[in-house]
Design a protein around this motif. Sequence first.
Motif, PDB file in Angstrom:
ATOM      1  N   ARG A 143      35.026  45.280  41.310  1.00  0.00           N
ATOM      2  CA  ARG A 143      35.941  44.305  41.903  1.00  0.00           C
ATOM      3  C   ARG A 143      37.012  45.001  42.736  1.00  0.00           C
ATOM      4  O   ARG A 143      37.333  44.571  43.847  1.00  0.00           O
ATOM      5  CB  ARG A 143      36.558  43.449  40.799  1.00  0.00           C
ATOM      6  CG  ARG A 143      37.382  42.305  41.351  1.00  0.00           C
ATOM      7  CD  ARG A 143      37.769  41.322  40.271  1.00  0.00           C
ATOM      8  NE  ARG A 143      38.591  40.267  40.840  1.00  0.00           N
ATOM      9  CZ  ARG A 143      38.382  38.972  40.684  1.00  0.00           C
ATOM     10  NH1 ARG A 143      37.347  38.555  39.965  1.00  0.00           N
ATOM     11  NH2 ARG A 143      39.168  38.081  41.238  1.00  0.00           N
ATOM     12  N   GLU A 190      37.353  44.663  46.774  1.00  0.00           N
ATOM     13  CA  GLU A 190      38.641  44.254  47.334  1.00  0.00           C
ATOM     14  C   GLU A 190      39.086  45.243  48.409  1.00  0.00           C
ATOM     15  O   GLU A 190      39.595  44.853  49.463  1.00  0.00           O
ATOM     16  CB  GLU A 190      39.700  44.157  46.234  1.00  0.00           C
ATOM     17  CG  GLU A 190      41.054  43.674  46.744  1.00  0.00           C
ATOM     18  CD  GLU A 190      42.062  43.475  45.633  1.00  0.00           C
ATOM     19  OE1 GLU A 190      43.186  43.051  45.941  1.00  0.00           O
ATOM     20  OE2 GLU A 190      41.730  43.747  44.463  1.00  0.00           O
ATOM     21  N   GLU A 191      38.874  46.528  48.151  1.00  0.00           N
ATOM     22  CA  GLU A 191      39.222  47.542  49.149  1.00  0.00           C
ATOM     23  C   GLU A 191      38.358  47.388  50.400  1.00  0.00           C
ATOM     24  O   GLU A 191      38.853  47.540  51.517  1.00  0.00           O
ATOM     25  CB  GLU A 191      39.053  48.939  48.557  1.00  0.00           C
ATOM     26  CG  GLU A 191      39.387  50.075  49.513  1.00  0.00           C
ATOM     27  CD  GLU A 191      40.833  50.073  49.961  1.00  0.00           C
ATOM     28  OE1 GLU A 191      41.098  50.616  51.050  1.00  0.00           O
ATOM     29  OE2 GLU A 191      41.707  49.533  49.253  1.00  0.00           O
ATOM     30  N   VAL A 243      31.613  38.775  51.331  1.00  0.00           N
ATOM     31  CA  VAL A 243      32.988  39.276  51.447  1.00  0.00           C
ATOM     32  C   VAL A 243      33.365  39.465  52.912  1.00  0.00           C
ATOM     33  O   VAL A 243      34.438  39.033  53.352  1.00  0.00           O
ATOM     34  CB  VAL A 243      33.145  40.594  50.668  1.00  0.00           C
ATOM     35  CG1 VAL A 243      34.497  41.239  50.967  1.00  0.00           C
ATOM     36  CG2 VAL A 243      33.010  40.336  49.170  1.00  0.00           C
ATOM     37  N   ALA A 264      44.807  36.503  50.286  1.00  0.00           N
ATOM     38  CA  ALA A 264      44.715  37.025  48.924  1.00  0.00           C
ATOM     39  C   ALA A 264      44.112  35.988  47.976  1.00  0.00           C
ATOM     40  O   ALA A 264      43.264  36.314  47.127  1.00  0.00           O
ATOM     41  CB  ALA A 264      46.099  37.457  48.434  1.00  0.00           C
ATOM     42  N   LEU A 305      40.282  35.576  48.827  1.00  0.00           N
ATOM     43  CA  LEU A 305      39.506  36.746  48.425  1.00  0.00           C
ATOM     44  C   LEU A 305      39.308  36.781  46.914  1.00  0.00           C
ATOM     45  O   LEU A 305      38.207  37.080  46.423  1.00  0.00           O
ATOM     46  CB  LEU A 305      40.191  38.030  48.901  1.00  0.00           C
ATOM     47  CG  LEU A 305      39.521  39.337  48.481  1.00  0.00           C
ATOM     48  CD1 LEU A 305      38.088  39.403  49.008  1.00  0.00           C
ATOM     49  CD2 LEU A 305      40.338  40.537  48.969  1.00  0.00           C
ATOM     50  N   ALA A 306      40.353  36.460  46.182  1.00  0.00           N
ATOM     51  CA  ALA A 306      40.246  36.449  44.713  1.00  0.00           C
ATOM     52  C   ALA A 306      39.194  35.446  44.248  1.00  0.00           C
ATOM     53  O   ALA A 306      38.424  35.717  43.325  1.00  0.00           O
ATOM     54  CB  ALA A 306      41.601  36.129  44.087  1.00  0.00           C
ATOM     55  N   LEU A 313      35.672  36.842  44.891  1.00  0.00           N
ATOM     56  CA  LEU A 313      35.324  37.834  43.876  1.00  0.00           C
ATOM     57  C   LEU A 313      35.089  37.175  42.519  1.00  0.00           C
ATOM     58  O   LEU A 313      34.238  37.632  41.740  1.00  0.00           O
ATOM     59  CB  LEU A 313      36.430  38.895  43.781  1.00  0.00           C
ATOM     60  CG  LEU A 313      36.673  39.712  45.056  1.00  0.00           C
ATOM     61  CD1 LEU A 313      37.790  40.726  44.840  1.00  0.00           C
ATOM     62  CD2 LEU A 313      35.397  40.405  45.512  1.00  0.00           C
TER      63      LEU A 313
END
Length: 251
Positions: free
Chosen positions: A102, A106-107, A164, A234, A237-238, A241
């Motif tokens: 995760r 995210e990176e 993503v 943010a 994206l969360a 994921l």
Amino acid sequence: MNSEYSGAGDPAKSLELLWGLQSRPTRGPKPALTVDRVCAAAVRIADAEGLAALSMRRVAEELGVGAMTLYRYVPGKAELLDVMLDSVYGEFPRRPVDGDWRAKLEEVALENRELYLQHSWLLYVASSRPPLGPGLMAKYEYELEAVEGIGLSDVEMDAAVALVNGYVHGAVRSAVDAKQVIQSSGITDKDWWLAHEPLLEKIGDAQKFPLASRVGTAVGQEFDAAYDSEHGFAFGLARVLDGIEALLDGR
């Protein structure tokens, strides 16, 4: 802004340029330019003025040469665009990340966002036929490493990375479009809303639209605007994921 298309030129010529496979003359004067210099000039133009300003003639002006000179190095604009794409893909940081899948994904998302913000013209290039150059291949390899060995099939690994990246593309394009509206109009979002506040008060019937009124007011008070791109990115994206995590937990 109209989209351009990668892979629209001669794919064989593009691959030769991307991998340095084109033949070089063994005699005669040393070439005044290189493909890398031509590409760098084109990227500078696209960064500063957008894709609409990009042409072989404009690149020649940037380099101080005649337009026909460029064709000794690049067959045309379509192949040049492929080289430009791979060049900026080569800037992808590919930073090592300590942590689980995760944190790594995210990176990946943050690095893609960073790349789009530095080169916003990338958002307007349709790349269903991507330039298969070294920059793109290294970027794809790094992105796949984030989901290697976590329980996904190879096809699912590709789909997770695409999910993503697709989210990042859409979120950043919306933010860039909003920024361009401010630049072209010369009016900030806050000033626009304040200027139209009397009209909005007339149509903003809290009894008829209770949820819209309550939520819109809460967002405006929280961000001093109708939308905050940082928070929105943010949050979204969360949730993306979370979806991948739910798939893994279900197994």
